[in-house]
Scaffold this motif. Structure first.
Motif, PDB file in Angstrom:
ATOM      1  N   ALA A 141       6.509  13.290 -16.712  1.00 16.28           N
ATOM      2  CA  ALA A 141       7.165  11.913 -16.175  1.00 16.28           C
ATOM      3  C   ALA A 141       6.374  11.098 -15.889  1.00 16.28           C
ATOM      4  O   ALA A 141       5.998   9.937 -14.936  1.00 16.28           O
ATOM      5  CB  ALA A 141       7.509  12.273 -15.432  1.00 16.28           C
ATOM      6  N   GLY A 142       4.892  11.251 -15.463  1.00 16.92           N
ATOM      7  CA  GLY A 142       3.363  10.697 -15.061  1.00 16.92           C
ATOM      8  C   GLY A 142       3.536  10.372 -13.947  1.00 16.92           C
ATOM      9  O   GLY A 142       3.138   9.765 -13.003  1.00 16.92           O
ATOM     10  N   ASP A 143       4.357  11.364 -12.611  1.00 18.80           N
ATOM     11  CA  ASP A 143       4.248  11.214 -10.981  1.00 18.80           C
ATOM     12  C   ASP A 143       3.234  12.203 -11.142  1.00 18.80           C
ATOM     13  O   ASP A 143       2.547  12.158  -9.748  1.00 18.80           O
ATOM     14  CB  ASP A 143       5.080  11.810 -10.917  1.00 18.80           C
ATOM     15  CG  ASP A 143       6.609  10.725 -11.130  1.00 18.80           C
ATOM     16  OD1 ASP A 143       6.355   9.662 -11.657  1.00 18.80           O
ATOM     17  OD2 ASP A 143       7.887  11.269 -10.738  1.00 18.80           O
ATOM     18  N   TRP A 144       3.020  13.265 -11.410  1.00 20.82           N
ATOM     19  CA  TRP A 144       1.820  14.699 -11.211  1.00 20.82           C
ATOM     20  C   TRP A 144       0.838  13.081 -12.016  1.00 20.82           C
ATOM     21  O   TRP A 144       0.406  13.475 -12.944  1.00 20.82           O
ATOM     22  CB  TRP A 144       1.627  15.054 -11.615  1.00 20.82           C
ATOM     23  CG  TRP A 144       2.774  16.214 -10.996  1.00 20.82           C
ATOM     24  CD1 TRP A 144       3.881  16.663 -10.640  1.00 20.82           C
ATOM     25  CD2 TRP A 144       1.984  16.880  -9.604  1.00 20.82           C
ATOM     26  NE1 TRP A 144       4.603  17.152  -9.678  1.00 20.82           N
ATOM     27  CE2 TRP A 144       3.437  17.670  -9.096  1.00 20.82           C
ATOM     28  CE3 TRP A 144       1.314  17.569  -9.045  1.00 20.82           C
ATOM     29  CZ2 TRP A 144       3.357  18.666  -8.206  1.00 20.82           C
ATOM     30  CZ3 TRP A 144       0.952  18.046  -8.073  1.00 20.82           C
ATOM     31  CH2 TRP A 144       2.652  18.575  -7.270  1.00 20.82           C
ATOM     32  N   LEU A 166       1.166  -1.612   0.082  1.00 20.44           N
ATOM     33  CA  LEU A 166       0.155   0.110   0.380  1.00 20.44           C
ATOM     34  C   LEU A 166       1.121   0.915   0.056  1.00 20.44           C
ATOM     35  O   LEU A 166       2.026   1.273   0.131  1.00 20.44           O
ATOM     36  CB  LEU A 166      -0.561   0.191   1.298  1.00 20.44           C
ATOM     37  CG  LEU A 166      -1.838  -0.770   1.117  1.00 20.44           C
ATOM     38  CD1 LEU A 166      -2.463  -0.533   2.367  1.00 20.44           C
ATOM     39  CD2 LEU A 166      -2.775  -1.477  -0.028  1.00 20.44           C
ATOM     40  N   TRP A 167       0.520   1.675  -0.775  1.00 20.16           N
ATOM     41  CA  TRP A 167       1.136   3.314  -0.669  1.00 20.16           C
ATOM     42  C   TRP A 167       0.569   4.819   0.468  1.00 20.16           C
ATOM     43  O   TRP A 167      -1.556   4.901   0.390  1.00 20.16           O
ATOM     44  CB  TRP A 167       1.094   4.011  -2.537  1.00 20.16           C
ATOM     45  CG  TRP A 167       1.969   3.394  -3.626  1.00 20.16           C
ATOM     46  CD1 TRP A 167       1.083   2.195  -3.579  1.00 20.16           C
ATOM     47  CD2 TRP A 167       2.857   3.750  -3.511  1.00 20.16           C
ATOM     48  NE1 TRP A 167       2.453   1.566  -4.497  1.00 20.16           N
ATOM     49  CE2 TRP A 167       2.933   3.361  -4.818  1.00 20.16           C
ATOM     50  CE3 TRP A 167       3.263   5.396  -3.696  1.00 20.16           C
ATOM     51  CZ2 TRP A 167       4.580   2.801  -5.598  1.00 20.16           C
ATOM     52  CZ3 TRP A 167       4.944   5.240  -4.599  1.00 20.16           C
ATOM     53  CH2 TRP A 167       5.557   4.414  -5.815  1.00 20.16           C
ATOM     54  N   PRO A 168       1.752   4.747   1.228  1.00 20.67           N
ATOM     55  CA  PRO A 168       0.544   5.790   2.362  1.00 20.67           C
ATOM     56  C   PRO A 168       0.260   7.546   1.497  1.00 20.67           C
ATOM     57  O   PRO A 168       0.442   7.866   0.269  1.00 20.67           O
ATOM     58  CB  PRO A 168       1.813   6.319   3.410  1.00 20.67           C
ATOM     59  CG  PRO A 168       2.688   4.882   2.901  1.00 20.67           C
ATOM     60  CD  PRO A 168       2.524   4.878   1.746  1.00 20.67           C
ATOM     61  N   VAL A 169      -0.571   8.173   1.723  1.00 24.08           N
ATOM     62  CA  VAL A 169      -1.590   9.132   1.306  1.00 24.08           C
ATOM     63  C   VAL A 169      -1.220  10.374   2.372  1.00 24.08           C
ATOM     64  O   VAL A 169      -2.520   9.900   3.498  1.00 24.08           O
ATOM     65  CB  VAL A 169      -2.911   8.642   0.001  1.00 24.08           C
ATOM     66  CG1 VAL A 169      -3.282   9.968  -0.296  1.00 24.08           C
ATOM     67  CG2 VAL A 169      -2.981   7.596  -0.910  1.00 24.08           C
ATOM     68  N   LEU A 170      -0.827  10.893   1.573  1.00 28.01           N
ATOM     69  CA  LEU A 170      -0.615  11.837   2.607  1.00 28.01           C
ATOM     70  C   LEU A 170      -1.609  13.137   1.476  1.00 28.01           C
ATOM     71  O   LEU A 170      -1.250  13.761   1.218  1.00 28.01           O
ATOM     72  CB  LEU A 170       0.895  12.605   3.119  1.00 28.01           C
ATOM     73  CG  LEU A 170       1.648  11.899   3.627  1.00 28.01           C
ATOM     74  CD1 LEU A 170       3.625  11.836   3.727  1.00 28.01           C
ATOM     75  CD2 LEU A 170       1.414  10.986   4.902  1.00 28.01           C
ATOM     76  N   ASP A 228       5.668   9.875  -5.533  1.00 27.81           N
ATOM     77  CA  ASP A 228       6.801  10.262  -5.020  1.00 27.81           C
ATOM     78  C   ASP A 228       7.090   8.791  -4.838  1.00 27.81           C
ATOM     79  O   ASP A 228       7.627   7.535  -3.899  1.00 27.81           O
ATOM     80  CB  ASP A 228       6.710  10.771  -4.130  1.00 27.81           C
ATOM     81  CG  ASP A 228       8.711  10.510  -2.749  1.00 27.81           C
ATOM     82  OD1 ASP A 228       9.703  10.386  -3.874  1.00 27.81           O
ATOM     83  OD2 ASP A 228       8.347  11.972  -2.701  1.00 27.81           O
ATOM     84  N   PRO A 229       7.723   7.775  -6.388  1.00 31.82           N
ATOM     85  CA  PRO A 229       8.269   6.574  -5.607  1.00 31.82           C
ATOM     86  C   PRO A 229       9.684   6.317  -4.827  1.00 31.82           C
ATOM     87  O   PRO A 229       9.465   5.333  -4.231  1.00 31.82           O
ATOM     88  CB  PRO A 229       8.224   6.162  -7.092  1.00 31.82           C
ATOM     89  CG  PRO A 229       8.979   7.936  -8.085  1.00 31.82           C
ATOM     90  CD  PRO A 229       7.690   8.646  -6.991  1.00 31.82           C
ATOM     91  N   HIS A 230       9.825   7.673  -4.861  1.00 32.51           N
ATOM     92  CA  HIS A 230      11.202   7.424  -4.286  1.00 32.51           C
ATOM     93  C   HIS A 230      11.203   6.796  -2.358  1.00 32.51           C
ATOM     94  O   HIS A 230      11.757   6.285  -1.972  1.00 32.51           O
ATOM     95  CB  HIS A 230      11.876   7.908  -4.084  1.00 32.51           C
ATOM     96  CG  HIS A 230      12.873   8.521  -5.583  1.00 32.51           C
ATOM     97  ND1 HIS A 230      13.897   7.631  -6.510  1.00 32.51           N
ATOM     98  CD2 HIS A 230      12.823   9.501  -6.653  1.00 32.51           C
ATOM     99  CE1 HIS A 230      13.729   8.272  -7.614  1.00 32.51           C
ATOM    100  NE2 HIS A 230      13.020   9.501  -7.555  1.00 32.51           N
ATOM    101  N   ASN A 231      10.011   7.268  -1.548  1.00 32.53           N
ATOM    102  CA  ASN A 231       9.637   7.216  -0.675  1.00 32.53           C
ATOM    103  C   ASN A 231       8.619   6.838  -0.487  1.00 32.53           C
ATOM    104  O   ASN A 231       8.090   6.480   0.279  1.00 32.53           O
ATOM    105  CB  ASN A 231       9.483   9.260  -0.326  1.00 32.53           C
ATOM    106  CG  ASN A 231      10.939   9.938   0.212  1.00 32.53           C
ATOM    107  OD1 ASN A 231      12.067   9.510   0.714  1.00 32.53           O
ATOM    108  ND2 ASN A 231      10.250  10.645  -0.157  1.00 32.53           N
TER     109      ASN A 231
END
Length: 91
Positions: free
Chosen positions: A57-60, A9-13, A77-80
């Motif tokens: 980049a597809g990150d947004w 799971l990806w934490p969503v802030l 934020d794939p790095h974190n």
């Protein structure tokens, strides 16, 4: 990419703007529930098929709220290994 395991799971802030939008007493309860459900779906897979990239980049990402009820915007934020929910635009 997709997540299959709960450990993935990806934490969503939520941003302050998102917190303000969700705490608005004029936000209909059913719309609040739909936005929370989208947040859970994003945590399971930030690259949801209905989302579109906001940059090369597809990150947004942008994700429509079902039934034309608005838009959710977020950045991955794939790095974190975290997602930042930047804006909720309810209609």
């Amino acid at each position: 990419m997709s997540s299959e395991e709960p450990d993935d799971l990806w934490p969503v802030l939520p941003s302050e703007a998102v917190q303000d939008a969700l705490s608005d007493p004029d936000l209909p309860v059913d719309l609040f529930s739909v936005i929370v459900a989208l947040t859970v779906a994003i945590a399971e897979n930030p690259w949801l098929p209905d989302s579109t990239a906001r940059d090369s980049a597809g990150d947004w990402r942008r994700l429509p709220i079902p039934h034309g009820r608005g838009l959710v915007e977020y950045v991955i934020d794939p790095h974190n290994h975290v997602v930042r929910l930047t804006r909720v635009i309810p209609l």
